[in-house]
Scaffold this motif. Sequence first.
Motif, PDB file in Angstrom:
ATOM      1  N   GLY A 142      -5.213   2.003  -5.567  1.00  0.00           N
ATOM      2  CA  GLY A 142      -3.823   1.559  -5.727  1.00  0.00           C
ATOM      3  C   GLY A 142      -2.840   2.716  -5.821  1.00  0.00           C
ATOM      4  O   GLY A 142      -1.707   2.637  -5.354  1.00  0.00           O
ATOM      5  N   LEU A 171       4.116   0.006  -8.432  1.00  0.00           N
ATOM      6  CA  LEU A 171       2.706  -0.345  -8.547  1.00  0.00           C
ATOM      7  C   LEU A 171       2.601  -1.640  -9.339  1.00  0.00           C
ATOM      8  O   LEU A 171       3.087  -1.731 -10.468  1.00  0.00           O
ATOM      9  CB  LEU A 171       1.927   0.760  -9.270  1.00  0.00           C
ATOM     10  CG  LEU A 171       0.418   0.524  -9.325  1.00  0.00           C
ATOM     11  CD1 LEU A 171      -0.221   0.727  -7.961  1.00  0.00           C
ATOM     12  CD2 LEU A 171      -0.246   1.448 -10.338  1.00  0.00           C
ATOM     13  N   GLY A 205       0.826  -1.208   0.000  1.00  0.00           N
ATOM     14  CA  GLY A 205       0.000   0.000   0.000  1.00  0.00           C
ATOM     15  C   GLY A 205       0.851   1.245   0.000  1.00  0.00           C
ATOM     16  O   GLY A 205       0.764   2.067  -0.892  1.00  0.00           O
ATOM     17  N   GLY A 248       2.161  -0.663  -4.265  1.00  0.00           N
ATOM     18  CA  GLY A 248       0.702  -0.627  -4.453  1.00  0.00           C
ATOM     19  C   GLY A 248       0.261  -1.786  -5.328  1.00  0.00           C
ATOM     20  O   GLY A 248       1.039  -2.303  -6.125  1.00  0.00           O
TER      21      GLY A 248
END
Length: 564
Positions: A172, A180, A92, A96
């Motif tokens: 996200g 990511l 997170g 992400g």
Amino acid sequence: MNDQQPILSVRDLKVEFGKKKERREVLHGVSFDVHRGETVAIVGESGSGKSTTMHAVINLLPGTGKITGGSVDWRGRELVGIGRRDMEHIRGREIGLVPQDPMSNLNPVWSVGFQVEEAIRANGLASSKKEAHARAIEVLEQAGLQDAELRMRQYPHQFSGGMKQRALIGIGLSANPELLIADEPTSALDVTVQRVVLDHLQTLTSELGTAVVFITHDLGLAAERAEKLIVMYQGNIVESGPSREILERPQHPYTKRLVSAAPSLASRRIGADATVPAAPTSSFDLTAVAESDKQIDPNRPMIEVSGLGKTYKIRTGNFGTTDLHAVSDATFTVKRGETMALVGESGSGKSTIAKMVLKLEEPTTGSIKIDGVETADMRGRALFDLRGKLQPVFQDPYGSLDPLHNIGNTIMEPLNIHKVGDAASRKARMLELLDQVALPRELATRYPNELSGGQRQRVAVARGLALKPEILVLDEAVSALDVLVQAQILDLLAELQRDLGLTYLFITHDLAVVRLIADRVCVMQQGRIVEQATTEEIFENPREAYTQNLLAAIPGRNIELGVE
């Protein structure tokens, strides 16, 4: 840490699934690097280990999954064997994730806005409720969701698949992570929104130095957006290197097969008699097929939609409501043995029309006739009989399959409900359907959570075909499939149409697929049909600027492929 060093370095990663005696290895020593600000795409067919690789990196393996060997180095820190609390801090904030399946990753009992705000607060990005609310609107707008403030009050079931996907992309990106992981981030998005979202991701990577790992089956997207391409097959990396180079000059036989089967790349050179590798040419020449079959009256209308409208009431607070016009004055006819494609952006009303045709939603205005019979007042037995003639294949294979039923029972369910044949003949039909959709028969005893997204989608197609219906309504039925399986399913659908005179209402945002399978196309924008013509006319000579924009946004359309 200097920029020459990778921020993520995976070495000889091995993963197993299953109980003690029945453990099977699904990743056989995978190694790769991701550098700061770099965009990497992992491609391969469904079940090749793409998602498993990245879920292992952030310790989110499902069920019995377990890392059995190798190393995952994140900015100089080993993640294999790390404590749960430490991992939750990294997930997170630093890494992400945009998960593959938007339907099962949003909680149905909470509003979408609440869930986005919750993620923002959990990642420590807002000190007050007001701040979290403002940031939530901002991230949803960044992810391409129109009317973000109004939409935040809605619940997941009131969002289209593409809108849910955008909400997850917003979540996200909310913490501006350094890496990511985007697992099929745009498979539920139409091409124009896909372009907006991917442009936004690109801006992030250049401005913030965010690295992105795309897990995708869309080679056009991989070629256009990623500098580096990793091709996976049966738990191994078979080829990796610069994207363009691999797609223009694929070396490995598997990569060559993938590239040659990619409709999103091939769309510009596939005409009415399109060929997809491993598919007989005639399968796709659907007009000729319909005319050659003497039993089919090509002019008999199977679906007649006229003046169709659907208005939803949305709560605005203080007990007030506002009208949302999902569909306005839609009129079209689908003849027997024909495929009509409804295309348009997410939220344009395509799926709403599908639900009304299937009698899952009642129209606010207008009429729908199926095989000449008005459906408005159908109840009881008449409606039950209609279900035998008209079957759906939904967009979300996970949400439409019962997790407590194994695959065999899921496929046999329509046969049981409609009392077709005896137990033995139902089982035989189920096995025949598994063969038809290219799934191994031993999957009959497995459950949906043990299958990959693409395999689940094939089960949904098999179940839709179980009753041998006359009309199939396919709502994004191939959007979750990798190109090889997509080619097989499209070929199967075309073959069934030729053999059985089936009629298809095909809802999709993938214009490349439309080129392969549809006879006629309705282009939808904001609930209205703005253009309606034959597939050839739409592709060769689109009248509306909106249609031209849709065609221009097909990813990878200008990339030359290295396949003879």
